[in-house]
Design an enzyme around this catalytic site. Structure first.
Site, PDB file in Angstrom:
ATOM      1  N   LYS A 198      60.857  33.034  28.228  1.00 20.16           N
ATOM      2  CA  LYS A 198      60.806  31.815  29.052  1.00 20.16           C
ATOM      3  C   LYS A 198      59.368  31.358  29.268  1.00 20.16           C
ATOM      4  O   LYS A 198      59.067  30.158  29.216  1.00 20.16           O
ATOM      5  CB  LYS A 198      61.481  32.064  30.400  1.00 20.16           C
ATOM      6  CG  LYS A 198      61.359  30.894  31.390  1.00 20.16           C
ATOM      7  CD  LYS A 198      62.013  29.609  30.882  1.00 20.16           C
ATOM      8  CE  LYS A 198      61.739  28.413  31.782  1.00 20.16           C
ATOM      9  NZ  LYS A 198      62.358  28.516  33.105  1.00 20.16           N
ATOM     10  N   LYS A 229      52.331  26.412  38.043  1.00 15.13           N
ATOM     11  CA  LYS A 229      52.690  27.803  38.376  1.00 15.13           C
ATOM     12  C   LYS A 229      53.070  28.571  37.117  1.00 15.13           C
ATOM     13  O   LYS A 229      52.635  29.709  36.909  1.00 15.13           O
ATOM     14  CB  LYS A 229      53.846  27.800  39.380  1.00 15.13           C
ATOM     15  CG  LYS A 229      54.325  29.180  39.815  1.00 15.13           C
ATOM     16  CD  LYS A 229      55.525  29.690  39.031  1.00 15.13           C
ATOM     17  CE  LYS A 229      56.782  28.910  39.278  1.00 15.13           C
ATOM     18  NZ  LYS A 229      57.967  29.506  38.587  1.00 15.13           N
TER      19      LYS A 229
END
Length: 290
Positions: free
Chosen positions: A170, A239
């Site tokens: 991911k 982030k």
């Protein structure tokens, strides 16, 4: 099988609702009570607390924005693992780090609890339609046991091996999303400076080697409509690229392009565009070009 879903945000709420529609008894917990009300209106059950659901359900799923949220929910004194029953299965759909996945997995094992990291890709639309890509790491027997749940939530379900592997993949995905977002933003600024209509540019590039799902998403869903309500906020993309950089550093790997994109996203994260959709990177770059 009785379920709970913690984190009823842009992704979590439609995912939890899909589980209700699939006739699973599903509890929902969220910091925003408004989201809990929407979940209840969709047929879900609002959970009293993490302590309660950790004792009552068979599977707890989480989809939370920040690594600190994930650690608090799983590892805090009032969290899931401290209060969970033996045999409980935990699935985290958040994007965090492989280190956090391994920490949660190891702490869960001490209590006779199973844990899978299962980060997702596909945006709100994929969450709503149940067409997400799901990248799962952890024990194969646990993955097989909860596979019917994944089938409700996604169309592309991948078992990736040991815990943390789903997150590694991911984060690589998010690295490429970040780079493609930056490329799209710069390309549109260049087109605008040269008087090229965005519609013309998209029609041509979307049928050329420059085509990408990120370009298509950003342009058709946001930029062409001048609508930047977040499907995935710009500050969250920062982030994620920060997590990518930490993973690269741990592996003594330098990502020259990643370094530059992280710096630009950091600036954008501190700007007025931070809460807008990640496609608003185009707006940030346009401001820089003035």
């Amino acid at each position: 099988m009785k379920l709970a879903f913690v984190g009823l945000g842009n992704m979590g709420l439609p995912m939890a609702v899909n589980l209700v529609k699939a006739n699973y008894e599903t509890f929902g917990i969220n910091r925003s009570k408004k989201k809990e009300e929407i979940f209840a209106e969709s047929g879900g059950i609002v959970g009293d607390s993490l302590v309660q659901v950790a004792q009552e359900v068979d599977v707890i799923m989480t989809c939370l924005p920040l690594p600190s949220d994930v650690e608090r929910v799983y590892l805090g004194e009032e969290g899931i693992i401290a209060n969970g029953k033996r045999g409980l299965i935990l699935i985290d759909f958040s994007t965090v780090s492989p280190d956090i996945n391994e920490k949660i997995y190891n702490e869960a094992k001490k209590k006779g609890i199973d844990f899978l990291d299962a980060p997702i890709s596909g945006g709100n639309e994929g969450a709503r339609l149940g067409t997400l890509s799901i990248m799962v790491g952890g024990d194969k027997k646990v993955f097989d046991k909860v596979y019917p749940i994944f089938e409700v939530l996604g169309q592309n379900i991948f078992y990736t091996g040991k815990v943390g592997n789903g997150t590694v993949i991911k984060l690589i995905n998010q690295y490429m999303v970040s780079v493609h977002t930056q490329a799209v933003s710069e390309a549109l600024c260049l087109a605008e400076k040269n008087g090229i209509a965005f519609e013309t540019l998209f029609e041509i590039l979307n049928n050329s080697y420059a085509q990408s799902r990120i370009y298509e998403r950003h342009y058709t869903q946001h930029i062409s409509k001048e609508e930047y309500k977040p499907g995935f906020a710009l500050k969250l993309l920062y982030k994620d690229i920060s997590l990518v950089q930490k993973m690269a550093e741990k592996n003594t790997l330098t990502l020259p392009l990643g370094n530059q994109v992280e710096e630009l996203l950091k600036e954008a994260k501190d700007s007025v565009f931070q809460d807008d959709d990640m496609s608003a990177m185009y707006l940030f770059m346009r401001e820089q070009a003035k």
